[in-house]
Design an enzyme around this catalytic site. Structure first.
Site, PDB file in Angstrom:
ATOM      1  NE  ARG A 122      14.782 -33.812  16.531  1.00 61.72           N
ATOM      2  CZ  ARG A 122      14.357 -33.219  17.637  1.00 61.72           C
ATOM      3  NH1 ARG A 122      14.175 -31.908  17.648  1.00 61.72           N
ATOM      4  NH2 ARG A 122      14.139 -33.914  18.730  1.00 61.72           N
ATOM      5  CG  ASP A 166      22.288 -35.678  15.054  1.00 62.21           C
ATOM      6  OD1 ASP A 166      21.240 -35.111  15.429  1.00 62.21           O
ATOM      7  OD2 ASP A 166      22.659 -36.791  15.486  1.00 62.21           O
ATOM      8  NE  ARG A 181      26.921 -39.095  14.702  1.00 60.00           N
ATOM      9  CZ  ARG A 181      27.029 -37.924  15.324  1.00 60.00           C
ATOM     10  NH1 ARG A 181      26.003 -37.084  15.356  1.00 60.00           N
ATOM     11  NH2 ARG A 181      28.175 -37.600  15.909  1.00 60.00           N
TER      12      ARG A 181
END
Length: 249
Positions: free
Chosen positions: A49, A51, A195
């Protein structure tokens, strides 16, 4: 029968891959399209998944249907029906126990930075001045990632995972002209992990954090010690690998 679908998507207009209440997602758009075209309710399972705002140049999902489908015809219809920021590459029949998420053996991400102001890349990369970054130092820090397996320091808080262990097989920065790209591959990734790593490495590159401090961030297993997460628009899921034996045709 179970089918894998390979696709790509531009994440700007979506609240990530996974269906969210009151927000538009890539999964929701595709499920509606498949259900309409196949004339039955279709649920899909993604390989992960991403973001909100994150892109994927390679992504996979699987779905089940009690019928043989014309894969080429369905691919054409999906590409005609889906919005221009989602593209279907391939539909493949797989073994019944193959799973888009759990059968994957490795995943690769890239984080892209433009070192000059580029009006054509504004939605597709983070824009920073090269004068602010020590790229060699960032690469030396990135090498340390392969010495560890516990990456709780780079995981989103309040996540439901049972382990923070990941095996990273590569992590490096590469410059081509005015573009800077971070490459990272692993057997699995935690939520927000890439990230957070990029954001912390940028602190190293800006000389706000030493390489020794970066090492301490990993060892302390404390998200508050790491840097802020880099913006979503520069992140791409670029490769998902599976064992060859799960594919039938």
């Amino acid at each position: 029968m179970r089918y894998f679908v390979e696709l790509s998507y531009h994440g700007k207009n979506y609240h990530g891959w996974q269906i969210q209440p009151n927000e538009i997602s890539v999964q929701e758009i595709i499920e509606k399209a498949l259900s309409l075209l196949l004339k039955q309710e279709i649920s899909i399972v993604g390989c992960g998944r991403t973001d909100s705002g994150v892109h994927a140049s390679q992504f996979f999902f699987h779905f089940d249907i009690d019928a043989t489908i014309d894969k080429r015809k369905l691919k054409f219809k999906l590409n005609s029906f889906l919005p221009k920021d989602i593209a279907i590459f391939r539909i493949t029949r797989v073994q019944e126990d193959a799973h888009a998420r759990f059968s994957a053996v490795s995943r690769s991400y890239q984080y892209r930075i433009s070192l000059v102001k580029n009006v054509f890349e504004n939605d597709l990369s983070l824009q920073l001045s090269e004068n602010h970054l020590d790229i060699d130092k960032m690469n030396r820090a990135a090498l340390l990632l392969m010495d560890y397996i516990d990456f709780k320091s780079f995981s989103k808080n309040k996540t439901d995972v049972k382990t923070f262990d990941c095996t990273i097989s590569e992590a490096f920065w590469e410059r081509e002209g005015e573009n800077l790209t971070f490459h990272i591959s692993a057997n699995r990734f935690l939520r927000n992990m890439v990230r957070a790593i990029v954001g912390t490495l940028l602190e190293v590159g800006k000389n706000r954090m030493s390489i020794h401090e970066f090492k301490s961030v990993i060892e302390l297993r404390d998200r508050t010690r790491a840097g802020a997460s880099a913006k979503a628009k520069g992140l791409y899921l670029t490769k998902v690998s599976y064992p060859n034996e799960i594919f039938i045709e």
